[in-house]
Structure formats: C-alpha cells, structure tokens
Enzyme design. Structure first.
Site, PDB file in Angstrom:
ATOM      1  N   ILE A  67       1.816   0.953  57.243  1.00 33.57           N
ATOM      2  CA  ILE A  67       0.521   1.245  56.518  1.00 33.57           C
ATOM      3  C   ILE A  67      -0.651   0.706  57.057  1.00 33.57           C
ATOM      4  O   ILE A  67      -0.580  -0.521  57.506  1.00 33.57           O
ATOM      5  CB  ILE A  67       0.911   0.694  55.073  1.00 33.57           C
ATOM      6  CG1 ILE A  67      -0.536   1.156  54.000  1.00 33.57           C
ATOM      7  CG2 ILE A  67       1.166  -0.612  54.792  1.00 33.57           C
ATOM      8  CD1 ILE A  67      -0.606   0.896  52.649  1.00 33.57           C
ATOM      9  N   SER A  68      -1.810   1.438  57.456  1.00 34.18           N
ATOM     10  CA  SER A  68      -2.768   0.852  58.243  1.00 34.18           C
ATOM     11  C   SER A  68      -3.470  -0.431  57.890  1.00 34.18           C
ATOM     12  O   SER A  68      -3.606  -0.338  56.480  1.00 34.18           O
ATOM     13  CB  SER A  68      -3.546   2.000  58.823  1.00 34.18           C
ATOM     14  OG  SER A  68      -3.111   2.981  59.560  1.00 34.18           O
ATOM     15  N   GLN A  69      -4.301  -0.935  58.652  1.00 29.08           N
ATOM     16  CA  GLN A  69      -5.094  -2.117  58.039  1.00 29.08           C
ATOM     17  C   GLN A  69      -6.271  -1.523  57.362  1.00 29.08           C
ATOM     18  O   GLN A  69      -6.750  -0.405  57.642  1.00 29.08           O
ATOM     19  CB  GLN A  69      -5.474  -2.669  59.451  1.00 29.08           C
ATOM     20  CG  GLN A  69      -6.554  -3.887  58.998  1.00 29.08           C
ATOM     21  CD  GLN A  69      -6.996  -4.513  60.459  1.00 29.08           C
ATOM     22  OE1 GLN A  69      -6.594  -3.978  61.423  1.00 29.08           O
ATOM     23  NE2 GLN A  69      -8.123  -5.268  60.289  1.00 29.08           N
TER      24      GLN A  69
END
Length: 213
Positions: A63-65
């Site tokens: 899950i992206s930053q």
C-alpha cells in the site's frame, strides 16, 4: 471494521504531515482525512496505518506511502465526474481517494488474489468504482477510452503506448518510470500526437507486471 476518534485524530496528524511536505490540494487532503487507511491493511500493521510509509499487503505488493498517493492524486487534477483509469488497484486505497474526489474510476489489477479481495472490500466501505477489472495494465482499457486522466501505481520500466493513446486531449497521465528507482512523470496530451512531459523527482514502487500469457 471500526473507525474510532483515535483513528480520525491520527488521520488529521497525517494530513498535517502531508501539508508540511508540500501537498496543497484541499480535496486530496480532505479525502485522506476521511478514508480509514487502517482498514486497507493487515491488522498487524494497524499501529503503522497513519505513518507516512508504504507497507506490505497481499501478493508481495504494497500500500503506497500516503505522501505518494497524495502527490499522484494532486498531479491528476481530478474534477468531479472525470473518467479516470487506475493501473494497479492494489489494496484499493488510491481507488478510494479517486472516488472521494468524485471521479468515475476504472481500475485494473494484475494479481488475482488482490483483485478478488479488493472487489469485495471497497463496496463495504461505500466505494463503488465504475469497473474493477482483472487484467493487464500495460494495455489500458481501450473500450472505455478516452480518459480525463490515467494513474499508474506501480513502477513502469517504460511508458506503455496504449496508455498515452487512451488519454483525452488535455488529459493527464501520471506514471512512475524506471527500474529500481522511478521518476514520477506527468504527460499532458496536447494533440493527436503531441504530449508535454514533466518530471517530479524519485519514488520507489513495486514493479508493474506485464501479462506474459
């Protein structure tokens, strides 16, 4: 699936961090303030859900930053009812942000496990993209083109030509380009064969998978 005052407070702190880091788009910040990111992650990571970091999810993906999600979303300049194509549904967090921005979202995921999980999960939170598709993001979604904007949420070794061709005139493609480290790149379609290109520093993404079948 609880969203407590504590979670809401942590989200506000996260938004404050994003503002300090330079995110200015009020709608993007409002979306991040609203969406319960902890519900998109495995429970073992709940304590980390509102830190500005990427975390592992299923199928060796991440899950992206939050900063990356906000940065890409800001570059898209989404307007309500825009048709937006997302390459890499992943956990569905970026999808939810696009839905909050009022976009009609079409999203493609290459990993069967993630596709099944996210297809069931997003509607439970009230997010209903126009279409979630299991398929090859490199090909885009020709039958639904043109798109006001296209976002790629995985590192692409090159810019897939179908994605450029599926942009509306004036449309924006936001894509991280590179192998180990990616350069966030924005293409704006100015004409049939004319594109403006802008680069915005280095990011790290999991690789964009190509369908080898």
């Amino acid at each position: 699936m609880k969203d407590t005052f504590k979670h809401q407070g942590l989200r506000q702190k996260l938004v404050d961090v994003l503002v300090i880091k330079g995110i200015q788009d009020k709608q993007v910040l409002a979306a991040i303030r609203k969406i319960p990111r902890h519900l998109f992650m495995d429970s073992s990571f709940l304590d980390h859900a509102y830190q500005d970091k990427a975390f592992p999810i299923a199928a060796d993906q991440t899950i992206s930053q939050p900063y990356t999600v906000a940065f890409q979303s800001e570059l898209l300049q989404v307007k309500p009812s825009d048709k937006v194509l997302e390459i890499g549904t992943g956990s569905g967090y970026q999808t939810a942000v696009l839905c909050e921005l009022g976009a009609k979202v079409y999203s493609i995921e290459r990993q069967q496990e993630l596709f099944k999980k996210t297809s069931k999960f997003l509607p439970k939170l009230g997010y209903r993209p126009k279409k979630l598709i299991f398929g090859d993001g490199y090909k885009g979604l020709k039958e639904e083109a043109p798109f006001a904007s296209i976002i790629v949420t995985a590192g692409a070794p090159f810019v897939p030509k179908p994605l450029l061709s599926q942009l509306a005139i004036g449309g924006r493609l936001v894509i991280p380009v590179g192998n180990d480290v990616q350069t966030m790149t924005l293409f704006i379609r100015k004409g049939e064969k004319e594109f403006e290109k802008y680069e915005f520093g280095e990011f790290r993404f999991v690789p964009l998978l190509e369908d080898k079948n």
